[in-house]
Motif scaffolding. Sequence first.
Motif, PDB file in Angstrom:
ATOM      1  N   GLY A   8       0.805  -1.211   0.000  1.00 40.16           N
ATOM      2  CA  GLY A   8       0.000   0.000   0.000  1.00 40.16           C
ATOM      3  C   GLY A   8       0.839   1.263   0.000  1.00 40.16           C
ATOM      4  N   GLY A   9       2.032   1.180  -0.577  1.00 44.20           N
ATOM      5  CA  GLY A   9       2.928   2.331  -0.630  1.00 44.20           C
ATOM      6  C   GLY A   9       3.790   2.509   0.604  1.00 44.20           C
ATOM      7  N   VAL A  10       3.655   1.630   1.575  1.00 46.07           N
ATOM      8  CA  VAL A  10       4.410   1.724   2.820  1.00 46.07           C
ATOM      9  C   VAL A  10       5.496   0.654   2.817  1.00 46.07           C
ATOM     10  CG1 VAL A  10       4.266   1.671   5.343  1.00 46.07           C
ATOM     11  CG2 VAL A  10       2.306   2.473   4.002  1.00 46.07           C
ATOM     12  N   PRO A  11       6.745   1.038   3.120  1.00 41.04           N
ATOM     13  CA  PRO A  11       7.825   0.056   3.112  1.00 41.04           C
ATOM     14  C   PRO A  11       7.727  -0.944   4.261  1.00 41.04           C
ATOM     15  CG  PRO A  11       8.639   2.182   3.872  1.00 41.04           C
ATOM     16  CD  PRO A  11       7.219   2.388   3.430  1.00 41.04           C
ATOM     17  N   LEU A  12       8.083  -2.187   3.953  1.00 39.06           N
ATOM     18  CA  LEU A  12       8.162  -3.260   4.937  1.00 39.06           C
ATOM     19  C   LEU A  12       9.642  -3.569   5.142  1.00 39.06           C
ATOM     20  CD1 LEU A  12       6.388  -5.298   6.574  1.00 39.06           C
ATOM     21  CD2 LEU A  12       6.733  -6.890   4.668  1.00 39.06           C
ATOM     22  N   PHE A  13      10.133  -3.393   6.351  1.00 36.71           N
ATOM     23  CA  PHE A  13      11.563  -3.506   6.652  1.00 36.71           C
ATOM     24  C   PHE A  13      11.919  -4.850   7.272  1.00 36.71           C
ATOM     25  CE2 PHE A  13      10.532   1.021   6.839  1.00 36.71           C
ATOM     26  CZ  PHE A  13      11.512   1.558   6.013  1.00 36.71           C
ATOM     27  N   SER A  14      13.200  -5.171   7.211  1.00 43.83           N
ATOM     28  CA  SER A  14      13.663  -6.426   7.795  1.00 43.83           C
ATOM     29  C   SER A  14      13.907  -6.324   9.302  1.00 43.83           C
ATOM     30  CB  SER A  14      14.946  -6.899   7.098  1.00 43.83           C
ATOM     31  OG  SER A  14      15.975  -5.929   7.232  1.00 43.83           O
ATOM     32  N   THR A  15      13.984  -5.108   9.845  1.00 41.37           N
ATOM     33  CA  THR A  15      14.178  -4.945  11.293  1.00 41.37           C
ATOM     34  C   THR A  15      13.164  -3.959  11.867  1.00 41.37           C
ATOM     35  OG1 THR A  15      15.725  -3.080  11.188  1.00 41.37           O
ATOM     36  CG2 THR A  15      16.678  -5.300  11.017  1.00 41.37           C
ATOM     37  N   SER A  16      12.864  -4.144  13.136  1.00 39.37           N
ATOM     38  CA  SER A  16      11.924  -3.244  13.796  1.00 39.37           C
ATOM     39  C   SER A  16      12.523  -1.853  13.969  1.00 39.37           C
ATOM     40  CB  SER A  16      11.465  -3.816  15.140  1.00 39.37           C
ATOM     41  OG  SER A  16      12.567  -3.975  16.016  1.00 39.37           O
ATOM     42  N   GLY A  17      13.824  -1.759  14.143  1.00 40.46           N
ATOM     43  CA  GLY A  17      14.474  -0.459  14.291  1.00 40.46           C
ATOM     44  C   GLY A  17      14.310   0.413  13.057  1.00 40.46           C
ATOM     45  N   GLU A  18      14.421  -0.199  11.888  1.00 38.80           N
ATOM     46  CA  GLU A  18      14.218   0.541  10.639  1.00 38.80           C
ATOM     47  C   GLU A  18      12.776   1.024  10.533  1.00 38.80           C
ATOM     48  OE1 GLU A  18      17.262  -1.619   7.557  1.00 38.80           O
ATOM     49  OE2 GLU A  18      15.526  -2.763   8.244  1.00 38.80           O
ATOM     50  N   ALA A  19      11.852   0.167  10.923  1.00 37.48           N
ATOM     51  CA  ALA A  19      10.434   0.535  10.876  1.00 37.48           C
ATOM     52  C   ALA A  19      10.138   1.668  11.855  1.00 37.48           C
ATOM     53  CB  ALA A  19       9.563  -0.681  11.191  1.00 37.48           C
ATOM     54  N   GLN A  20      10.750   1.628  13.026  1.00 36.95           N
ATOM     55  CA  GLN A  20      10.546   2.688  14.017  1.00 36.95           C
ATOM     56  C   GLN A  20      11.092   4.012  13.500  1.00 36.95           C
ATOM     57  OE1 GLN A  20       8.781   2.432  16.946  1.00 36.95           O
ATOM     58  NE2 GLN A  20       9.005   4.648  16.964  1.00 36.95           N
ATOM     59  N   HIS A  32       4.211  -2.515  13.538  1.00 41.50           N
ATOM     60  CA  HIS A  32       3.428  -3.744  13.436  1.00 41.50           C
ATOM     61  C   HIS A  32       4.117  -4.653  12.422  1.00 41.50           C
ATOM     62  CE1 HIS A  32       1.840  -1.404  10.052  1.00 41.50           C
ATOM     63  NE2 HIS A  32       1.444  -2.545   9.529  1.00 41.50           N
ATOM     64  N   THR A  33       3.662  -5.886  12.318  1.00 43.94           N
ATOM     65  CA  THR A  33       4.336  -6.865  11.454  1.00 43.94           C
ATOM     66  C   THR A  33       3.423  -7.379  10.354  1.00 43.94           C
ATOM     67  OG1 THR A  33       3.722  -8.738  12.859  1.00 43.94           O
ATOM     68  CG2 THR A  33       5.838  -7.655  13.338  1.00 43.94           C
ATOM     69  N   HIS A  34       4.084  -7.854   9.311  1.00 49.63           N
ATOM     70  CA  HIS A  34       3.440  -8.576   8.217  1.00 49.63           C
ATOM     71  C   HIS A  34       4.329  -9.763   7.903  1.00 49.63           C
ATOM     72  CE1 HIS A  34       0.426  -5.566   6.905  1.00 49.63           C
ATOM     73  NE2 HIS A  34       1.314  -4.667   7.300  1.00 49.63           N
ATOM     74  N   LEU A  35       3.762 -10.818   7.403  1.00 47.57           N
ATOM     75  CA  LEU A  35       4.520 -11.964   6.937  1.00 47.57           C
ATOM     76  C   LEU A  35       4.674 -11.836   5.431  1.00 47.57           C
ATOM     77  CD1 LEU A  35       5.843 -14.563   7.938  1.00 47.57           C
ATOM     78  CD2 LEU A  35       3.698 -15.748   7.446  1.00 47.57           C
ATOM     79  N   PHE A  36       5.924 -11.807   4.950  1.00 46.23           N
ATOM     80  CA  PHE A  36       6.206 -11.669   3.529  1.00 46.23           C
ATOM     81  C   PHE A  36       7.166 -12.767   3.105  1.00 46.23           C
ATOM     82  CE2 PHE A  36       8.940  -9.896   0.134  1.00 46.23           C
ATOM     83  CZ  PHE A  36       7.984  -9.758  -0.849  1.00 46.23           C
ATOM     84  N   GLN A  37       6.720 -13.637   2.229  1.00 46.74           N
ATOM     85  CA  GLN A  37       7.519 -14.750   1.715  1.00 46.74           C
ATOM     86  C   GLN A  37       8.169 -15.546   2.844  1.00 46.74           C
ATOM     87  OE1 GLN A  37      10.157 -13.047  -1.240  1.00 46.74           O
ATOM     88  NE2 GLN A  37       8.505 -12.919  -2.746  1.00 46.74           N
ATOM     89  N   GLY A  38       7.387 -15.828   3.872  1.00 48.59           N
ATOM     90  CA  GLY A  38       7.857 -16.632   4.994  1.00 48.59           C
ATOM     91  C   GLY A  38       8.725 -15.894   5.991  1.00 48.59           C
ATOM     92  N   GLN A  39       8.925 -14.602   5.807  1.00 49.58           N
ATOM     93  CA  GLN A  39       9.766 -13.801   6.691  1.00 49.58           C
ATOM     94  C   GLN A  39       8.927 -12.719   7.363  1.00 49.58           C
ATOM     95  OE1 GLN A  39      13.112 -11.973   4.730  1.00 49.58           O
ATOM     96  NE2 GLN A  39      13.747 -10.838   6.532  1.00 49.58           N
ATOM     97  N   GLY A  41       8.241  -9.216   8.506  1.00 45.50           N
ATOM     98  CA  GLY A  41       8.679  -7.874   8.165  1.00 45.50           C
ATOM     99  C   GLY A  41       8.043  -6.879   9.113  1.00 45.50           C
ATOM    100  N   TYR A  42       8.695  -5.758   9.284  1.00 42.89           N
ATOM    101  CA  TYR A  42       8.272  -4.741  10.242  1.00 42.89           C
ATOM    102  C   TYR A  42       7.892  -3.468   9.505  1.00 42.89           C
ATOM    103  CZ  TYR A  42      10.531  -8.065  13.272  1.00 42.89           C
ATOM    104  OH  TYR A  42      10.884  -9.219  13.925  1.00 42.89           O
ATOM    105  N   MET A  43       6.752  -2.909   9.890  1.00 44.19           N
ATOM    106  CA  MET A  43       6.239  -1.706   9.256  1.00 44.19           C
ATOM    107  C   MET A  43       5.976  -0.656  10.329  1.00 44.19           C
ATOM    108  SD  MET A  43       2.970  -1.374   6.691  1.00 44.19           S
ATOM    109  CE  MET A  43       3.763  -2.256   5.350  1.00 44.19           C
ATOM    110  N   GLY A  44       6.369   0.575  10.041  1.00 46.37           N
ATOM    111  CA  GLY A  44       6.128   1.667  10.963  1.00 46.37           C
ATOM    112  C   GLY A  44       4.645   1.952  11.098  1.00 46.37           C
ATOM    113  N   GLY A  45       4.231   2.346  12.301  1.00 44.97           N
ATOM    114  CA  GLY A  45       2.829   2.617  12.583  1.00 44.97           C
ATOM    115  C   GLY A  45       2.241   1.520  13.436  1.00 44.97           C
ATOM    116  N   SER A  46       1.386   1.891  14.348  1.00 46.79           N
ATOM    117  CA  SER A  46       0.813   0.899  15.262  1.00 46.79           C
ATOM    118  C   SER A  46      -0.106  -0.089  14.552  1.00 46.79           C
ATOM    119  CB  SER A  46       0.057   1.599  16.390  1.00 46.79           C
ATOM    120  OG  SER A  46      -0.968   2.418  15.848  1.00 46.79           O
ATOM    121  N   SER A  47      -0.574   0.285  13.365  1.00 50.46           N
ATOM    122  CA  SER A  47      -1.406  -0.609  12.555  1.00 50.46           C
ATOM    123  C   SER A  47      -1.151  -0.286  11.086  1.00 50.46           C
ATOM    124  CB  SER A  47      -2.892  -0.406  12.863  1.00 50.46           C
ATOM    125  OG  SER A  47      -3.307   0.879  12.418  1.00 50.46           O
TER     126      SER A  47
END
Length: 75
Positions: A8-20, A32-39, A41-47
């Motif tokens: 949705g135009g929002v980056p999904l990062f490999s670490t929570s620090g990057e997302a923060q 918050h997290t999403h599962l992407f290709q079995g991994q 991923g961390y996304m900034g924003g509480s939801s």
Amino acid sequence: MSVLTTIGGVPLFSTSGEAQSWAQSNGVTGVHTHLFQGQTGYMGGSSHAAAVSSINTNTGTTTSSTSSTSNTGGY
């Protein structure tokens, strides 16, 4: 920064620090997290809605959607 993908135009990062860091830069809090290709991923924003809203606010666009997202979906 290691971006796994965007959702949705929002980056999904490999670490929570990057997302923060992204969250702080875009006026939202939390991560918050999403599962992407079995991994996890961390996304900034509480939801996902908060993250997408910050993108829309920063770009001046609006969206109207009634669909919901799941942290364990195909993302």
